[in-house]
Design an enzyme around this catalytic site. Structure first.
Site, PDB file in Angstrom:
ATOM      1  N   CYS A 271     -40.702  84.853  27.999  1.00 48.90           N
ATOM      2  CA  CYS A 271     -39.923  86.078  27.357  1.00 48.90           C
ATOM      3  C   CYS A 271     -38.850  86.290  28.310  1.00 48.90           C
ATOM      4  O   CYS A 271     -38.503  85.911  29.404  1.00 48.90           O
ATOM      5  CB  CYS A 271     -41.067  87.041  27.003  1.00 48.90           C
TER       6      CYS A 271
ATOM      7  N   CYS B 281     -39.418  87.705  31.632  1.00 49.44           N
ATOM      8  CA  CYS B 281     -39.757  86.580  32.831  1.00 49.44           C
ATOM      9  C   CYS B 281     -38.622  85.986  33.272  1.00 49.44           C
ATOM     10  O   CYS B 281     -38.604  85.593  34.424  1.00 49.44           O
ATOM     11  CB  CYS B 281     -40.821  85.812  32.127  1.00 49.44           C
TER      12      CYS B 281
END
Lengths: 81, 351
Positions: free
Chosen positions: A11, A14
């Protein structure tokens, strides 16, 4: 040698955590290995349900939020000592 | 009696950020109280439009609503993110472990609202809940409540429709999550969970409590607020722009026939229409508000908004990794039906 794992399926946060961690390693200029962990089974083996998570030398130091560069640098320094 | 210099310094550092938040809150309140005066001054004095003209009415509506909604969104998102920093998916999992149906569903729906959640965490959350033995129905109550009760929608409903409608939205969202979860739990959903989910073992590597300081929490909340507001502000401005046009130019009662209470088909139609509109939730609420002024029924409008925030296809497809398509369809079907029912109920109860 620091062993760092960034936990997250890919994501946006991240990826940002990975960049922040890389930056922290570069500023400290310590030998470190940064590994991206994207497999859900591996992520959850650390007990983390909410990504992104950060693991330094096998210890979960942060999860479920995006820490700041100063925080990450602090954790790395703690782990070196 | 002199204060130790080191301790004063430390006190200053501890209170600087909370104090900044407090000062901002006071400024926020002062600005909030002056919004109508500022809008009137801008439209009728500075630009010099007549208060009776269509253009004057539309512009006044626009310059009042845009700062009002942006102020509300900023304040609300900050408070919600700050409150949420005290909760986590890991804590929710621990709190729900060993709970039975019923109370478990209620607790799950409540936790679904206050737990910080991003759709990319849906899969680990689902697996983690299953692994700790939380019934699937309870897990689904959590998964329904999370998107159904959306803080952006809540802030905008509060700002445009008032606290009663916002409260109705909150309560009916919780009821949908509790009942939807119980219903799914009755359908033996274990059949539709992918095999590998039952095999995953969750480690016990981390403690439940986090060591964040108040300053960390404030900084996190500030950053999320900036991120979210910078993502949605344009939709809000466009939505209010369209709403202002409707407000000034569309005649009263224009929509009574198509979106009024007597048009029974408008509720399911609104729900269907809402499914593909997820990313524009912030822009849709001001339009819905303007439509209501022109005769659309409250239940229809609420059903539409719930459908916009709750039933988003991309999020459903993320869950496809852990549950079979059949269960996703059941999930969408039950939530959609519950929203349609809520819409009818409001149209029936509120005249």
């Amino acid at each position: 040698m620091l062993n760092i794992k960034v936990l997250g399926p890919g994501c946006a946060n991240c990826k940002r955590l990975e960049q922040i961690t890389q930056k922290a390693v570069d500023t400290l200029s310590v030998p470190a290995q940064i590994e991206k962990v994207t497999d859900y089974g591996e992520i959850m083996a650390f007990g983390v349900l909410s990504t992104p998570g950060l693991v330094v030398n096998g210890q979960v130091v942060s999860y479920g939020r995006l820490p700041s560069l100063a925080e990450v640098t602090g954790w790395l320094v703690d782990s070196i000592e | 009696m002199t204060t130790h210099p080191a301790s004063t310094l430390q006190n200053k550092q501890n209170w600087r950020l909370p104090l900044l938040v407090l000062v901002t809150a006071v400024l926020w309140l002062i600005l909030w109280g002056q919004l109508q005066n500022l809008a009137d001054w801008f439209t009728y004095q500075l630009i010099g439009l007549s208060a009776d003209s269509h253009l004057g009415q539309s512009l006044n509506f626009f310059v009042y609503d845009v700062p009002k909604i942006l102020l509300l969104l900023t304040g609300m998102i900050f408070l919600v993110t700050l409150a949420r920093s005290f909760f986590s998916a890991e804590q929710a999992r621990a709190a729900l472990g060993g709970r039975r149906e019923g109370f478990g569903n209620l607790l799950a729906a409540g936790l679904g609202v206050i737990t910080p959640f991003c759709s990319c965490s849906a899969v680990p959350l689902f697996i983690g809940f299953v692994e700790s033995g939380i019934p699937l129905g309870v897990t689904f109550s959590f998964l329904i409540a999370t998107p159904v009760i959306n803080e952006i929608a809540l802030a905008m409903l509060f700002g445009l429709f008032g606290w009663k409608v916002a409260a109705l939205y909150l309560v009916s969202g919780l009821v949908i999550a509790v009942l939807g979860g119980i219903l799914i739990g009755r359908l033996k959903p274990e059949r539709y969970v992918e095999e590998f989910v039952w095999q995953v073992k969750v480690g016990k590597g981390i403690g439940i409590t986090s060591k964040l300081t108040l300053d960390d929490r404030i900084r996190d909340a500030g950053r999320s607020t900036r991120e979210i507001v910078s993502k949605v502000w344009l939709f809000v401005v466009i939505g209010i722009g369209i709403g202002a046009g409707i407000h000034g130019y569309v005649p009263e009662d224009f929509l009574v026939d198509v979106m009024g209470r007597s048009a029974w088909w408008s509720v399911p139609a609104a729900v269907l229409l809402g499914i593909p509109l997820y990313s524009n939730a912030a822009g849709i609420i001001p339009i819905a508000h303007a439509l209501m002024e022109k005769g659309a029924a409250l239940g229809t409008v609420l059903a539409f908004m719930m459908s916009v925030v709750a039933l988003s296809l991309p999020e459903m497809l993320i869950l496809k990794r852990v549950i079979k398509l059949r269960l996703i369809i059941i999930f969408i079907g039950i939530v959609a039906a519950a929203i349609v029912f809520t819409g009818y109920l409001f149209n029936l109860v509120i005249g």
